[in-house]
Design an enzyme around this catalytic site. Sequence first.
Site, mmCIF file in Angstrom:
data_model
loop_
_atom_site.group_PDB
_atom_site.id
_atom_site.type_symbol
_atom_site.label_atom_id
_atom_site.label_comp_id
_atom_site.label_asym_id
_atom_site.label_seq_id
_atom_site.Cartn_x
_atom_site.Cartn_y
_atom_site.Cartn_z
ATOM 1 N N GLU A 151 0.811 -1.219 0.000
ATOM 2 C CA GLU A 151 0.000 0.000 0.000
ATOM 3 C C GLU A 151 0.840 1.263 0.000
ATOM 4 O O GLU A 151 0.484 2.251 -0.636
ATOM 5 C CB GLU A 151 -0.937 0.005 1.216
ATOM 6 N N HIS A 188 -11.880 1.173 -0.985
ATOM 7 C CA HIS A 188 -11.339 2.533 -1.031
ATOM 8 C C HIS A 188 -11.566 3.179 -2.387
ATOM 9 O O HIS A 188 -11.756 4.388 -2.489
ATOM 10 C CB HIS A 188 -9.843 2.515 -0.700
ATOM 11 N N SER A 246 -9.872 10.453 -0.320
ATOM 12 C CA SER A 246 -8.737 9.933 0.442
ATOM 13 C C SER A 246 -8.022 11.101 1.123
ATOM 14 O O SER A 246 -8.622 11.775 1.963
ATOM 15 C CB SER A 246 -7.806 9.131 -0.467
ATOM 16 N N ASP A 302 -14.022 -0.473 2.995
ATOM 17 C CA ASP A 302 -12.715 0.138 2.710
ATOM 18 C C ASP A 302 -11.691 -0.415 3.697
ATOM 19 O O ASP A 302 -11.817 -0.212 4.906
ATOM 20 C CB ASP A 302 -12.849 1.657 2.851
#
Length: 712
Positions: free
Chosen positions: A169, A689, A582, A657
Site C-alpha cells: 500500500e 477505497h 482519500s 474500505d
Amino acid sequence: MAGVPSRIGFTPDSQNVTFLQAEGNNLVLQLWAWDIKTHTRRKLIEPPAQSQDEANLSQEEKLRRERARLREVGVTSYQFAAKTDQTVLLVPMAGKLYVRHDDGELTELAGSEGAIDARLSPDGKRVAFVRDNQLWIVPSVGGKIYQVTTQGHEDGTITAGLAEFVAQEEMGRSQGFWWQPDSQAMAYEVVDNRQIPKFVISHTGDKEPSVEEHFYPFAGKANAHVSLFVTSLTETETGQATAEAQSRGHNLAGSDGLQLSDQEDFYLARVAWRPDGVLTVQTESRDQRSWKLKAFPNVRDEGEVLGEELGHPWINLNDDTRFLRSGEILWASERTGFKHLYLLDKKGQPLRTLTTGEWMVINVVALDEPRRLVYFRATRDGVRERQLYMVSLDGGEIRRITQEAGWHDVTFSSDGNYFVDTFSSLEHAATVTLRRSEGEYVATLFENKDSTAVTLGFRPPELFSFQNRSGVELHGAIYLPPSMQPEHRYPLIVSVYGGPQAQRVMDEWSLTIDLRAQYLAQQGYIVLKLDNRGSGNRGLAFEGALAGQMGYPEVDDQVDGVRFLAQRGYVDTERVGIYGWSYGGYMTVMCLLRAPEMFKVGVAGAPVTDWYGYDTHYTERYMGLPTTNPEGYERSAALTHVENLAGKLLLVHGLIDENVHFRHTARLIEALTAAQKTYDLMVFPSERHMPRNAKGLEYMERRLTEYFATYL
C-alpha cells in the site's frame, strides 16, 4: 474507439512491442504485439470469458488489485522469461496461470488455481507463485507442483512469499519473492503478523452477511515482523523443479533468515540480485530517516554495507538502484534535497555525480551498460512536464531526448536500441510512437487523431503560478465556464488531493479530460486545482513543509489559491466549494473546519479524520510517532476542529474500505453529533477505497453535482 495501450514492453529479443489494450469502450484488456520489422500488429492473447470480471478471483487477489488501483479485467499482467532462447510467456487470468512457448498454444497450468503474484524463472523453466500463504513452484511445461515453504499459516498470521500490507500500500513493493538470475535459487520473505491485532470489516450489503479480518498496523503500534530467506533449487532427471524443504533445515540463510538490520524495528524496503548472483537488500528504519544497502555474498554472514544514508525530514524510497555487470552501482538519492543520480564503485564508494540541480530525476527508464548510458525522466525543463534525458555513466553533459512540450512516459527495449514514447499534452490526447534511442521517429503505434480538446468540446484548463503568503511559488490549473460574462462573479469549486508524493498540475491530457471538472465548468462553475506545499516532485523542502503538521500548510495554500483567483475579479468568494477523495477527503474536511470563512460546501470521500487511525509507514513518515509528536497528531486530526463547521458537508465512504476504514467517517459523525453540527452522508456498503461499481459511480457523480447545485 480503443483505449490507450498500457503495460507497454518488448519481447526479450527486442523485435516486438507488447502492450495491453481493450478493443472497445470497456475494461477487458487483451495482449497485443507490434512487429518492429513489418509494422504490423497481432493479438497474442484473447482473455476467456471467465476472466472478464472479478468473480473468479480470491479475496487476496482482489485486495492486491485494490492496492494497485486496478479496475481493468481480462489480461491485466504478463511476463516473458528473460534469459532463454525459447520465448516463454506467462499470463495470469481469472485466478489461474497460462503459459505459451514460442508460437504454441496457450496452456493452462494444472493445479494453479488461486495463484497469487506468479513469476517466471529467468530461464523460463518454472513458475513460482503464492497460494494459501505458502510459496509454490510448477514447471512451465506442466507437471508436479512443489511446495517451497512451510512457514506460512492458513489463517494468515504468518505468510511466506507475500509482501506485507504496508509494502503493497505505501512502499511501492508488491513482490515477496525474487528469483536468482541463474534460476537456481530464490529469496523470499516471511511476514509474521501475530503481534498486530485484527481489524474486522463487516459485509453488511451482501445477501449473506460475512466478515473479513485484516492485520492493520496503526500509527504508533506494532508492525509485522519481516524475515528474508534464501532457498536453493535443483533439477530432477525429468527436468522438473524441486525445492529443498524448509522443514528439513535446508534454508541457506539460517533458521532466522538473513541478518538484515541491527535494529529490532525496521522495514524491508527493496530486494534484488546482482548480475553475479549476490543478493542485495535495502532496509529502512522505523522512523524512515535512515536507509542501508547491504550485499550478502554469503547469506549466513552479516552482509557487506554498500551504502547508507540519513535523511531529513524523511527518506523517500525509490526503484532506481541498478547493479552493473562491471560491479559499479547506479544510485539515486535526495541527499541534496532533490533526487539525483550517482555512480558508486562495487564497494559503494562514490565515483561521480551524474546529475545535479534544483530539479528532480523522476525515474531511471533504461541502463545501456555496453554504451555506458543511463536514460531517465526528469523535471529539468519544468515540473509540469516530463521529458526523457540521457547522460553517460562516465559523466558529462545531459542530453534531452524527447522534444515535444508536455508529458512523456517511456519504455526501452532490452537491447537499448528502441523506446516507446507515450506522449500527451493539455491540447492533445495520448500518441504512442516507436523511436530509436537517440529520439529518431520510427512509427506510430497508436493515436486518436480526432481526440483533441477542440474536437471533443473541451476547454483545456489554464495553468498558472503565484506566490503564497510565505513567498513560495505554487502551480495551479483552472477550468473556466464557456462564454464567461464580464463583471459576472462565478462560484468556485476546488478539486483537491493535496497529499505528499502526489502532483496534479501538469501539461498532460488527463488534466483536460477530467470529466467531472469539465462538466462542472460547463454548468457555470470555475474549478481550481492547486499543488500545495507538501505535494510531490518539487524537492524535499517543498514536500517537507507538512512534516509533523498535516492539514496546516496545505489548507493555507488552498486558501491562498482561492484569494489569488479572487483578485482576477470573476470569483464569488461567498460561493466556494471543495471536493476530494482519500487525502483529498481529509483536505476537504480540514478546509471546511480550518477555513470556514472561505469554504462553504464540501464533498469528502473516504477521509482520514484522525491520523492515529491510519497505517504506520505512511503516517509516521510525515507525522513521526504519536509518542514524539502528540500535539501534532491532535492538531492534524479533523476530529479536533468539528466545532468550527459552518458550511455544508457531504461525507462519502465505502463500508468495506480496508485502507481508510469507515471507522474514520464514523468517528467524525460521532464528533459532529456531539457538537450538534449538521452533515450529510452517502455510503456504499459493498465498496472499498476505490469505488468500482458503474451504477454506484454514476449515482455518486449525480449526488455530488446536485449537492453543489443546491448549496453553492
